[in-house]
Design a protein around this motif. Structure first.
Motif, PDB file in Angstrom:
ATOM      1  N   ASN A 186      90.622  63.450  27.886  1.00  0.00           N
ATOM      2  CA  ASN A 186      92.200  63.673  28.128  1.00  0.00           C
ATOM      3  C   ASN A 186      92.649  62.362  28.565  1.00  0.00           C
ATOM      4  O   ASN A 186      93.671  61.984  27.906  1.00  0.00           O
ATOM      5  N   TRP A 187      91.795  61.530  29.315  1.00  0.00           N
ATOM      6  CA  TRP A 187      92.295  60.235  29.439  1.00  0.00           C
ATOM      7  C   TRP A 187      92.424  59.367  27.949  1.00  0.00           C
ATOM      8  O   TRP A 187      93.212  58.590  27.834  1.00  0.00           O
ATOM      9  N   LEU A 188      91.344  59.583  27.083  1.00  0.00           N
ATOM     10  CA  LEU A 188      91.459  59.073  25.833  1.00  0.00           C
ATOM     11  C   LEU A 188      92.385  59.398  24.933  1.00  0.00           C
ATOM     12  O   LEU A 188      93.404  58.645  24.329  1.00  0.00           O
ATOM     13  N   LYS A 189      92.751  60.817  25.180  1.00  0.00           N
ATOM     14  CA  LYS A 189      94.037  61.178  24.496  1.00  0.00           C
ATOM     15  C   LYS A 189      95.271  60.616  24.723  1.00  0.00           C
ATOM     16  O   LYS A 189      96.138  60.117  24.162  1.00  0.00           O
ATOM     17  N   ASN A 190      95.271  60.391  26.362  1.00  0.00           N
ATOM     18  CA  ASN A 190      96.600  59.604  26.881  1.00  0.00           C
ATOM     19  C   ASN A 190      96.864  58.287  26.385  1.00  0.00           C
ATOM     20  O   ASN A 190      97.627  57.761  26.142  1.00  0.00           O
ATOM     21  N   LEU A 191      95.550  57.760  25.743  1.00  0.00           N
ATOM     22  CA  LEU A 191      95.525  56.230  25.388  1.00  0.00           C
ATOM     23  C   LEU A 191      96.365  56.107  23.926  1.00  0.00           C
ATOM     24  O   LEU A 191      97.246  55.561  23.832  1.00  0.00           O
ATOM     25  N   TYR A 192      96.185  57.312  23.154  1.00  0.00           N
ATOM     26  CA  TYR A 192      96.735  57.734  21.721  1.00  0.00           C
ATOM     27  C   TYR A 192      98.357  57.937  22.211  1.00  0.00           C
ATOM     28  O   TYR A 192      99.287  57.427  21.513  1.00  0.00           O
ATOM     29  N   PHE A 193      98.821  58.649  23.054  1.00  0.00           N
ATOM     30  CA  PHE A 193      99.983  58.975  23.618  1.00  0.00           C
ATOM     31  C   PHE A 193     100.768  57.759  23.889  1.00  0.00           C
ATOM     32  O   PHE A 193     101.917  57.476  23.370  1.00  0.00           O
ATOM     33  N   VAL A 194     100.375  56.796  24.653  1.00  0.00           N
ATOM     34  CA  VAL A 194     101.203  55.440  24.977  1.00  0.00           C
ATOM     35  C   VAL A 194     101.419  54.743  24.056  1.00  0.00           C
ATOM     36  O   VAL A 194     102.090  53.976  23.755  1.00  0.00           O
ATOM     37  N   TYR A 195     100.299  54.501  23.091  1.00  0.00           N
ATOM     38  CA  TYR A 195     100.254  53.852  21.699  1.00  0.00           C
ATOM     39  C   TYR A 195     101.498  54.602  20.683  1.00  0.00           C
ATOM     40  O   TYR A 195     102.359  53.769  20.447  1.00  0.00           O
ATOM     41  N   LEU A 196     101.850  55.729  20.809  1.00  0.00           N
ATOM     42  CA  LEU A 196     102.863  56.269  20.062  1.00  0.00           C
ATOM     43  C   LEU A 196     104.200  55.996  20.609  1.00  0.00           C
ATOM     44  O   LEU A 196     105.065  55.528  20.081  1.00  0.00           O
ATOM     45  N   LEU A 197     104.390  56.030  22.056  1.00  0.00           N
ATOM     46  CA  LEU A 197     105.376  55.610  23.013  1.00  0.00           C
ATOM     47  C   LEU A 197     105.932  54.257  22.410  1.00  0.00           C
ATOM     48  O   LEU A 197     106.997  53.905  22.232  1.00  0.00           O
ATOM     49  N   ASP A 241     102.910  67.174  23.780  1.00  0.00           N
ATOM     50  CA  ASP A 241     104.279  66.389  23.924  1.00  0.00           C
ATOM     51  C   ASP A 241     104.633  65.578  22.863  1.00  0.00           C
ATOM     52  O   ASP A 241     105.665  64.577  22.713  1.00  0.00           O
ATOM     53  N   CYS A 242     104.262  65.770  21.522  1.00  0.00           N
ATOM     54  CA  CYS A 242     104.521  65.082  20.332  1.00  0.00           C
ATOM     55  C   CYS A 242     103.905  65.884  19.210  1.00  0.00           C
ATOM     56  O   CYS A 242     103.097  66.657  19.339  1.00  0.00           O
ATOM     57  N   SER A 243     104.536  65.700  17.917  1.00  0.00           N
ATOM     58  CA  SER A 243     104.007  66.186  16.948  1.00  0.00           C
ATOM     59  C   SER A 243     102.690  65.651  16.063  1.00  0.00           C
ATOM     60  O   SER A 243     102.460  66.310  15.238  1.00  0.00           O
ATOM     61  N   CYS A 244     102.154  64.441  16.761  1.00  0.00           N
ATOM     62  CA  CYS A 244     101.254  63.735  16.096  1.00  0.00           C
ATOM     63  C   CYS A 244      99.697  64.200  16.632  1.00  0.00           C
ATOM     64  O   CYS A 244      99.543  65.013  17.638  1.00  0.00           O
ATOM     65  N   ASN A 245      98.744  63.805  15.641  1.00  0.00           N
ATOM     66  CA  ASN A 245      97.464  64.286  16.282  1.00  0.00           C
ATOM     67  C   ASN A 245      96.473  62.893  16.009  1.00  0.00           C
ATOM     68  O   ASN A 245      96.825  61.791  15.543  1.00  0.00           O
ATOM     69  N   VAL A 246      95.267  63.052  16.620  1.00  0.00           N
ATOM     70  CA  VAL A 246      94.497  61.931  16.846  1.00  0.00           C
ATOM     71  C   VAL A 246      94.125  61.430  15.561  1.00  0.00           C
ATOM     72  O   VAL A 246      93.954  60.058  15.393  1.00  0.00           O
ATOM     73  N   ASP A 247      93.530  62.169  14.652  1.00  0.00           N
ATOM     74  CA  ASP A 247      93.151  61.630  13.505  1.00  0.00           C
ATOM     75  C   ASP A 247      94.057  60.868  12.512  1.00  0.00           C
ATOM     76  O   ASP A 247      93.780  59.811  12.048  1.00  0.00           O
ATOM     77  N   THR A 248      95.450  61.257  12.599  1.00  0.00           N
ATOM     78  CA  THR A 248      96.215  60.283  11.745  1.00  0.00           C
ATOM     79  C   THR A 248      96.532  59.138  12.229  1.00  0.00           C
ATOM     80  O   THR A 248      96.500  58.073  11.800  1.00  0.00           O
ATOM     81  N   ILE A 249      96.630  59.036  13.813  1.00  0.00           N
ATOM     82  CA  ILE A 249      96.718  57.808  14.380  1.00  0.00           C
ATOM     83  C   ILE A 249      95.604  56.854  14.302  1.00  0.00           C
ATOM     84  O   ILE A 249      95.675  55.727  13.877  1.00  0.00           O
ATOM     85  N   ASP A 250      94.282  57.455  14.229  1.00  0.00           N
ATOM     86  CA  ASP A 250      93.016  56.766  14.172  1.00  0.00           C
ATOM     87  C   ASP A 250      93.306  55.836  12.657  1.00  0.00           C
ATOM     88  O   ASP A 250      93.007  54.692  12.514  1.00  0.00           O
ATOM     89  N   TYR A 251      93.608  56.648  11.740  1.00  0.00           N
ATOM     90  CA  TYR A 251      93.458  56.124  10.439  1.00  0.00           C
ATOM     91  C   TYR A 251      94.623  55.001  10.069  1.00  0.00           C
ATOM     92  O   TYR A 251      94.699  53.973   9.568  1.00  0.00           O
ATOM     93  N   PHE A 252      95.903  55.631  10.424  1.00  0.00           N
ATOM     94  CA  PHE A 252      96.952  54.692  10.508  1.00  0.00           C
ATOM     95  C   PHE A 252      96.907  53.380  11.205  1.00  0.00           C
ATOM     96  O   PHE A 252      97.106  52.277  10.893  1.00  0.00           O
TER      97      PHE A 252
END
Length: 498
Positions: free
Chosen positions: A312-323, A55-66
């Motif tokens: 998947n719940w952990l991925k949703n954490l990254y998703f709401v962070y992006l939002l 649902d977005c063009s980002c990935n987990v590793d990019t968000i972790d570092y950023f």
């Protein structure tokens, strides 16, 4: 012979029935707070936490570092500023959905409020710098200038009665409340007579011991009654939507569920990282010691404990962070114009500089969430948007049903923060026909039409800080798991687990 065959068939039937019954009992009896068995694989929580979020063009590793390198340290410093430390909230509201007097009796559930006089800048207009001039006050007799002092003014020829009757003022106030309700995703209680200031630094979010049926009922009600679902859920004790079913939902409904799931995940990560490890002292001097609880983290997120849903719940954490980060980027120019007044000029200037610095980093993020792809489709999309908003309002009201004051405080703050982000992303007042093509920021137009209340600004940044800290804490749990794996320790799988 026939008799023997009949007996064998009967026994086989009984075996199948018993197996089927055990499966049903296990499924129905599942609860996120009931599994006590150790996970089979200590790495399982993070094995699938990588790559695209969907649902977005980002990935987990990019968000972790950023987040961990650029955003987290800045946010931690910012939310300790006086402007963001004090949050006004009403914790005395009754639960609007069910009668529940299940209050947490542990001393860690209580909060320490502070007097309004102790809030920096309160006496010099702390609360009033975000109040718009409403039509009710704008057209009262007292608000009108005295034209009689003008020598060229003919009172008889130029007279215009600018006052409005009390009845009309009341109606205009209702109009404004209605208009605001069309844009807001949360109710606001900071103007309630029972609202009090809370110093967030003195009341940190952590595990208080609040659990059991009362606590579980909160999230079950949120998921079962206020989240969109692709189909009825047969398991009352497992109220979550399976990730395999999310593809059967439209983008808007999927985003709603993932945002709520991400918020829930963030709260659970906080509780695991600041878990009540043990109490020390005695009597009224009893205090607790909090720290990371790896076993609790695994119990809540390991696939073997969550029907495979934990990662998947952990991925949703990254998703709401992006939002929420996208909301900050969109409203960035407006937020950079705020005064962040506390009555201390030096502190206020430092806060403005910190805001500018943080937003400049957020603008640089390459893969922001794209809200423009949502709610496009005429009357059907408009109807879905109303339903989307009403579901979230209900969730914000459910937070008044939490039986632990400290849990309620942080639940209400993080819900309001997410609601403010949704307001910025999906309210027509925040849409601009000419966004910045490079950063997608919202140009500052008529500030009075886009103004956020002080509590919204405080909640928005603190809620994003909570998400940022959760992602940072995941790295802490990764390190703990690596250390665990380096030791010659073997975890025994529970019988029947996968």
């Amino acid at each position: 012979m026939a008799k023997v065959a009949s007996e064998m068939a009967y026994r086989n039937y009984c075996v199948v029935f018993i197996i089927f019954a055990l499966v049903i009992v296990q499924a129905v009896g599942y609860d996120t707070e009931l599994y006590e068995t150790k996970p089979c694989d200590s790495n399982a929580c993070f094995d699938e936490l990588h790559g695209s979020l969907g649902d977005c063009s980002c990935n987990v590793d990019t968000i972790d570092y950023f987040n961990n390198v650029k955003v987290f340290p800045r946010l931690q410093s910012l939310v300790r500023k006086d402007y963001f430390r004090f949050y006004k909230v009403n914790l005395k509201k009754e639960c609007p959905f069910w009668a529940d007097d299940s209050k947490c009796a542990m001393r860690y559930c209580h909060i320490k409020t502070c007097s309004k006089e102790s809030v920096p800048g309160y006496e010099n207009g702390y609360e009033n710098d975000h109040l718009d001039e409403t039509p009710v006050t704008k057209y009262t007799k007292e608000a009108q200038g005295n034209c009689g002092t003008d020598a060229d003014h003919d009172h008889d020829l130029g007279y215009l009665n600018m006052t409005i009757s009390a009845a009309s003022q009341h109606e205009i106030a209702k109009w404004k409340a209605y208009d605001d309700a069309l844009e807001n995703f949360c109710g606001y209680d900071d103007k309630d007579v029972d609202a009090e200031y809370v110093d967030l630094l003195l009341n940190p979010e952590r595990f208080t011991g609040y659990k059991g049926p009362s606590a579980n009922r909160i999230w079950k009600s949120i998921y079962q009654e206020n989240c969109f679902r692709p189909k009825p859920n047969p398991y009352s004790s497992f109220p979550f939507v399976m990730t395999s079913d999310l593809g059967n939902m439209c983008l808007e409904k999927r985003v709603f569920y993932r945002a709520i799931s991400g918020l829930h995940t963030s709260i659970n990560v906080h509780l695991c990282s600041k878990y009540l490890l043990f109490e020390k002292g005695a009597g009224f001097t009893t205090d607790g010691e909090w720290g990371p609880n790896l076993e609790e983290f695994q119990r809540r997120f390991d696939p073997s404990q969550t029907f495979g849903e934990g990662p998947n719940w952990l991925k949703n954490l990254y998703f709401v962070y992006l939002l929420e980060m996208r909301a900050l980027a969109k409203a960035g120019p407006y937020l950079e114009k705020e005064e962040y007044y506390t009555g201390n000029p030096t502190e206020d200037e430092e806060t403005r500089q910190a805001i500018h610095n943080l937003l400049s980093v957020i603008y640089s993020f390459p893969d922001h969430f794209n809200e423009s792809s949502m709610f496009n489709g005429g009357s059907q999309a408009a109807k879905l948007k109303v339903e989307f908003r009403e579901h979230f309002r209900n969730i914000s009201r459910i937070m008044d049903c939490v039986g632990c004051d400290k849990c309620k405080l942080w639940g209400k703050l993080q819900t309001q923060g997410l609601g403010t982000a949704l307001k910025i992303l999906f309210s027509s007042k925040w849409n601009s026909p000419e966004p910045d093509p490079n950063q997608g920021k919202l140009p500052v137009r008529h500030k009075s039409h886009e103004r956020l209340q002080r509590t919204e600004v405080v909640a928005l940044f603190n809620a994003f800080s909570r998400l940022s800290e959760s992602i940072r804490q995941l790295e802490q749990f990764r390190v703990m798991l690596r250390s665990l794996n380096e030791k010659p320790v073997f975890l025994t799988c529970a019988k029947g687990s996968t």
